[in-house]
Design an enzyme around this catalytic site. Structure first.
Site, mmCIF file in Angstrom:
data_model
loop_
_atom_site.group_PDB
_atom_site.id
_atom_site.type_symbol
_atom_site.label_atom_id
_atom_site.label_comp_id
_atom_site.label_asym_id
_atom_site.label_seq_id
_atom_site.Cartn_x
_atom_site.Cartn_y
_atom_site.Cartn_z
ATOM 1 N N GLY A 17 30.183 -24.576 33.626
ATOM 2 C CA GLY A 17 30.962 -24.564 32.381
ATOM 3 C C GLY A 17 32.396 -24.090 32.611
ATOM 4 N N ILE A 19 34.220 -21.268 31.802
ATOM 5 C CA ILE A 19 34.543 -19.956 32.380
ATOM 6 C C ILE A 19 33.796 -19.748 33.695
ATOM 7 C CG2 ILE A 19 34.584 -17.468 31.942
ATOM 8 C CD1 ILE A 19 34.668 -18.194 28.901
ATOM 9 N N ASP A 65 17.256 -25.002 33.671
ATOM 10 C CA ASP A 65 17.422 -24.349 32.374
ATOM 11 C C ASP A 65 16.986 -22.887 32.488
ATOM 12 O OD1 ASP A 65 16.806 -23.538 29.559
ATOM 13 O OD2 ASP A 65 17.281 -25.644 29.169
ATOM 14 N N SER A 131 31.170 -11.379 23.488
ATOM 15 C CA SER A 131 32.292 -11.975 22.769
ATOM 16 C C SER A 131 32.819 -11.012 21.719
ATOM 17 C CB SER A 131 31.799 -13.252 22.075
ATOM 18 O OG SER A 131 32.722 -13.698 21.112
ATOM 19 N N ALA A 132 34.091 -11.154 21.418
ATOM 20 C CA ALA A 132 34.682 -10.374 20.318
ATOM 21 C C ALA A 132 34.044 -10.746 18.994
ATOM 22 C CB ALA A 132 36.185 -10.617 20.257
ATOM 23 N N TYR A 155 25.601 -17.801 15.926
ATOM 24 C CA TYR A 155 26.060 -17.651 17.317
ATOM 25 C C TYR A 155 26.356 -16.182 17.594
ATOM 26 C CZ TYR A 155 29.512 -17.379 21.089
ATOM 27 O OH TYR A 155 30.204 -17.001 22.214
ATOM 28 N N LYS A 159 24.771 -13.033 20.347
ATOM 29 C CA LYS A 159 25.482 -12.108 21.249
ATOM 30 C C LYS A 159 25.084 -10.664 20.933
ATOM 31 C CE LYS A 159 27.762 -15.168 23.618
ATOM 32 N NZ LYS A 159 27.297 -15.481 24.977
ATOM 33 N N LEU A 206 41.465 -23.796 19.105
ATOM 34 C CA LEU A 206 42.876 -24.139 18.923
ATOM 35 C C LEU A 206 43.532 -24.740 20.174
ATOM 36 C CD1 LEU A 206 45.383 -24.003 17.095
ATOM 37 C CD2 LEU A 206 45.830 -21.735 18.045
HETATM 38 P P1 NAD Z 1 30.635 -23.675 28.404
HETATM 39 O O1 NAD Z 1 29.831 -24.393 27.392
HETATM 40 O O2 NAD Z 1 31.774 -24.404 29.040
HETATM 41 O O3 NAD Z 1 29.693 -23.123 29.570
HETATM 42 C C1 NAD Z 1 28.372 -22.730 29.342
HETATM 43 C C2 NAD Z 1 27.505 -23.401 30.397
HETATM 44 O O4 NAD Z 1 26.155 -22.993 30.194
HETATM 45 C C3 NAD Z 1 27.540 -24.936 30.320
HETATM 46 O O5 NAD Z 1 27.829 -25.458 31.589
HETATM 47 C C4 NAD Z 1 26.133 -25.316 29.864
HETATM 48 O O6 NAD Z 1 25.725 -26.543 30.411
HETATM 49 C C5 NAD Z 1 25.313 -24.131 30.365
HETATM 50 N N1 NAD Z 1 24.092 -23.844 29.623
HETATM 51 C C6 NAD Z 1 23.927 -23.690 28.275
HETATM 52 N N2 NAD Z 1 22.644 -23.440 27.993
HETATM 53 C C7 NAD Z 1 21.967 -23.420 29.176
HETATM 54 C C8 NAD Z 1 20.613 -23.212 29.535
HETATM 55 N N3 NAD Z 1 19.673 -22.990 28.612
HETATM 56 N N4 NAD Z 1 20.283 -23.234 30.839
HETATM 57 C C9 NAD Z 1 21.215 -23.479 31.781
HETATM 58 N N5 NAD Z 1 22.518 -23.703 31.511
HETATM 59 C C10 NAD Z 1 22.884 -23.664 30.210
HETATM 60 O O7 NAD Z 1 31.146 -22.320 27.724
HETATM 61 P P2 NAD Z 1 32.197 -21.257 28.271
HETATM 62 O O8 NAD Z 1 33.395 -21.311 27.393
HETATM 63 O O9 NAD Z 1 32.354 -21.366 29.732
HETATM 64 O O10 NAD Z 1 31.432 -19.911 27.884
HETATM 65 C C11 NAD Z 1 30.618 -19.223 28.810
HETATM 66 C C12 NAD Z 1 29.997 -18.026 28.120
HETATM 67 O O11 NAD Z 1 31.017 -17.209 27.573
HETATM 68 C C13 NAD Z 1 29.074 -18.399 26.951
HETATM 69 O O12 NAD Z 1 27.977 -17.525 26.965
HETATM 70 C C14 NAD Z 1 29.931 -18.141 25.732
HETATM 71 O O13 NAD Z 1 29.167 -17.805 24.606
HETATM 72 C C15 NAD Z 1 30.760 -16.955 26.199
HETATM 73 N N6 NAD Z 1 32.036 -16.837 25.481
HETATM 74 C C16 NAD Z 1 32.899 -17.895 25.475
HETATM 75 C C17 NAD Z 1 34.088 -17.804 24.748
HETATM 76 C C18 NAD Z 1 35.050 -18.967 24.683
HETATM 77 O O14 NAD Z 1 35.872 -18.995 23.769
HETATM 78 N N7 NAD Z 1 35.012 -19.932 25.606
HETATM 79 C C19 NAD Z 1 34.395 -16.627 24.056
HETATM 80 C C20 NAD Z 1 33.506 -15.558 24.119
HETATM 81 C C21 NAD Z 1 32.318 -15.675 24.842
HETATM 82 N N1 UFG Z 2 42.764 -23.012 14.351
HETATM 83 C C1 UFG Z 2 43.509 -23.947 13.663
HETATM 84 N N2 UFG Z 2 43.242 -25.260 13.890
HETATM 85 C C2 UFG Z 2 42.282 -25.690 14.770
HETATM 86 C C3 UFG Z 2 41.527 -24.713 15.463
HETATM 87 C C4 UFG Z 2 41.798 -23.379 15.218
HETATM 88 O O1 UFG Z 2 44.385 -23.607 12.879
HETATM 89 O O2 UFG Z 2 42.079 -26.902 14.921
HETATM 90 C C5 UFG Z 2 43.074 -21.579 14.149
HETATM 91 C C6 UFG Z 2 41.922 -20.768 13.587
HETATM 92 O O3 UFG Z 2 41.923 -20.812 12.182
HETATM 93 C C7 UFG Z 2 42.200 -19.387 14.173
HETATM 94 C C8 UFG Z 2 42.872 -19.692 15.521
HETATM 95 O O4 UFG Z 2 43.344 -21.024 15.415
HETATM 96 O O5 UFG Z 2 43.134 -18.716 13.365
HETATM 97 C C9 UFG Z 2 41.923 -19.600 16.700
HETATM 98 O O6 UFG Z 2 40.772 -20.415 16.457
HETATM 99 P P1 UFG Z 2 39.691 -20.715 17.593
HETATM 100 O O7 UFG Z 2 38.669 -21.602 16.988
HETATM 101 O O8 UFG Z 2 40.375 -21.180 18.827
HETATM 102 O O9 UFG Z 2 39.106 -19.286 17.929
HETATM 103 P P2 UFG Z 2 38.309 -18.267 17.006
HETATM 104 O O10 UFG Z 2 38.941 -16.937 17.223
HETATM 105 O O11 UFG Z 2 38.188 -18.729 15.617
HETATM 106 O O12 UFG Z 2 36.859 -18.343 17.637
HETATM 107 C C10 UFG Z 2 36.629 -17.848 18.942
HETATM 108 C C11 UFG Z 2 35.431 -18.526 19.570
HETATM 109 C C12 UFG Z 2 34.191 -18.202 18.809
HETATM 110 C C13 UFG Z 2 34.049 -16.725 18.660
HETATM 111 C C14 UFG Z 2 35.297 -16.148 18.062
HETATM 112 C C15 UFG Z 2 35.273 -14.646 17.984
HETATM 113 O O13 UFG Z 2 35.601 -19.923 19.569
HETATM 114 O O14 UFG Z 2 33.087 -18.673 19.529
HETATM 115 O O15 UFG Z 2 36.422 -16.495 18.871
HETATM 116 O O16 UFG Z 2 35.176 -14.131 19.263
HETATM 117 F F1 UFG Z 2 33.004 -16.471 17.838
#
Ligand code: NAD
Ligand code: UFG
Length: 345
Positions: A17, A19, A65, A131-132, A155, A159, A206
């Site tokens: 994925g 990150i 998985d 996550s925050a 979601y 967490k 965003l």
């Molecule tokens: P992502 O979807 O790109 O990566 C997650 C990976 O996990 C994917 O490759 C997916 O195929 C794999 N996956 C999901 N379910 C699975 C399962 N049951 N078994 C095996 N693999 C599985 O997401 P990301 O942005 O890289 O996020 C990674 C982690 O960080 C997640 O747990 C997400 O909740 C957390 N997180 C992400 C953000 C963000 O904004 N990207 C913010 C806070 C926390």
């Molecule tokens: N936004 C827009 N237009 C868009 C997308 C987002 O205006 O098309 C705005 C949102 O309203 C927000 C900011 O951009 O003000 C950031 O939005 P994101 O969706 O990028 O991020 P969020 O902070 O809303 O959500 C993220 C993760 C969630 C997590 C949350 C709190 O995507 O999974 O942070 O940690 F739950």
């Protein structure tokens, strides 16, 4: 992982994925050997070649998985990792509202299976992607790790449930070394332009949305509300460069190598950026216009959220180094060189 006897192998669940793939690059750079376990439900196998290209070596990859105990156990037996970075999970807030059971099963159920297998295999070091979102709508900013936790969607509930599970585990068994890293808003891409975020379908977030507008894949950005109590009325977030974020994970592994216990740590820059500031910064970085229209607020959104990142500095010696222009330039390089993400070269 035992001090003075370092096992450099790290199982990276969700390592294909966004990150997790960047974490593999940083793990290699720090002398670790990542082993990726991913079911590819939200990622592309091609990323593994890209990691190889960027890091000079590709990680071992097992498609599977985390809810499949047998598959996980086989991986622990063949690779004998000393620690786990647990990124695997589903993360789309909207989808979680529609399918809360899937999110419980995949994220919480999957983590339970992983923890059981780790326990059986005698591996007790874990870095978990929290996550925050666990702070919900915060009472005050910047947010410290002591702020109350609350879930505002299914979601976020997963967490929170996992953090509680990990608290119970460490309270019962002193062998565990666990860190819950609470990410703020990860953005950006590897500076090579070869790896980045590749969301399926319409981006929820965003930064990838702006990048797709700038590259011409989408006509305009919708700004969700400009009547928040923020300086320009648009939502404010703490965007953090993914390379800084994954460096924080490597630093956390070192912290866990030093001793047992449970750590809850924010990973953010400590700086809030509004939607319009982000649009301007992206236009400057890309030289492209990002047309936008202001529409209604998105249900469930909060006004402002940014981190107090001082605990990460104290415990990990970590601070975010890359600024907003770097986040935009690196995202743009990735988007421009890979307009369709990993789907084509
Ligand atoms: P992502 O979807 O790109 O990566 C997650 C990976 O996990 C994917 O490759 C997916 O195929 C794999 N996956 C999901 N379910 C699975 C399962 N049951 N078994 C095996 N693999 C599985 O997401 P990301 O942005 O890289 O996020 C990674 C982690 O960080 C997640 O747990 C997400 O909740 C957390 N997180 C992400 C953000 C963000 O904004 N990207 C913010 C806070 C926390
Ligand atoms: N936004 C827009 N237009 C868009 C997308 C987002 O205006 O098309 C705005 C949102 O309203 C927000 C900011 O951009 O003000 C950031 O939005 P994101 O969706 O990028 O991020 P969020 O902070 O809303 O959500 C993220 C993760 C969630 C997590 C949350 C709190 O995507 O999974 O942070 O940690 F739950």
């Amino acid at each position: 992982m035992k001090p003075n006897h370092p096992n450099r192998k790290v199982l990276v669940t969700g390592g294909a994925g966004y990150i997790g793939s960047h974490a593999c690059v940083s793990l290699f750079a720090a002398g670790y050997q990542p082993v990726v376990f991913d079911n590819l439900c939200n990622s592309h196998a091609r990323v593994l070649e890209r990691i190889g290209e960027v890091a000079g070596q590709a990680p071992d990859f097992i498609e599977g998985d985390i809810r499949d105990a047998q598959a996980l156990e086989a991986v622990f037996r063949s690779f004998e990792p000393g620690a786990v970075m647990h990124f695997a999970g589903l993360k789309a807030v909207g989808e979680s509202v529609e399918r809360p059971h899937l999110y419980q099963d995949n994220n919480v159920g999957g983590t339970r299976v992983l923890l059981d297998v780790m326990q059986r295999m005698g591996v007790h070091s874990l870095v978990f992607s929290s996550s925050a979102t666990v702070y919900g709508d915060p009472d005050e900013v910047p947010i410290t790790e002591h702020a109350p936790r609350r879930a505002t969607n299914p979601y976020g509930q997963t967490k929170l449930d996992i953090e509680r599970l990990l608290e119970t585990l460490t309270a019962k068994d002193a062998r565990w070394r666990i860190a819950c890293l609470r990410y703020f808003n990860p953005v950006g891409a590897h500076p090579s332009g070869r790896m980045g975020e590749d969301p399926a379908g319409t981006p929820n977030n965003l930064m990838p949305f702006i990048a797709q507008v700038a590259v011409g894949r989408r006509e305009r950005l919708q700004v969700f509300g400009n009547d928040y109590d923020t300086p320009d009325g648009t939502g404010v977030r703490d965007y953090i460069h993914v390379m800084d974020l994954v460096q924080g994970h490597v630093d956390t592994l070192r912290l866990l190598e030093a001793g047992a216990g449970l750590h809850m740590i924010n990973l953010g820059t400590g700086r809030g950026v509004s939607v319009l500031e982000m649009v301007n910064a992206f236009e400057a970085a890309s030289g492209r216009r990002v047309p936008y229209e202001v529409v209604a607020r998105r249900p469930g959104d909060i006004a402002a959220c940014w981190a107090d990142a001082s605990l990460a500095r104290e415990r990990l010696g970590w601070t975010a180094e890359r600024d907003l222009p770097a986040m935009c330039v690196d995202t743009w390089r990735w988007q421009q060189q890979n307009p369709r993400g990993y789907a084509e070269d």
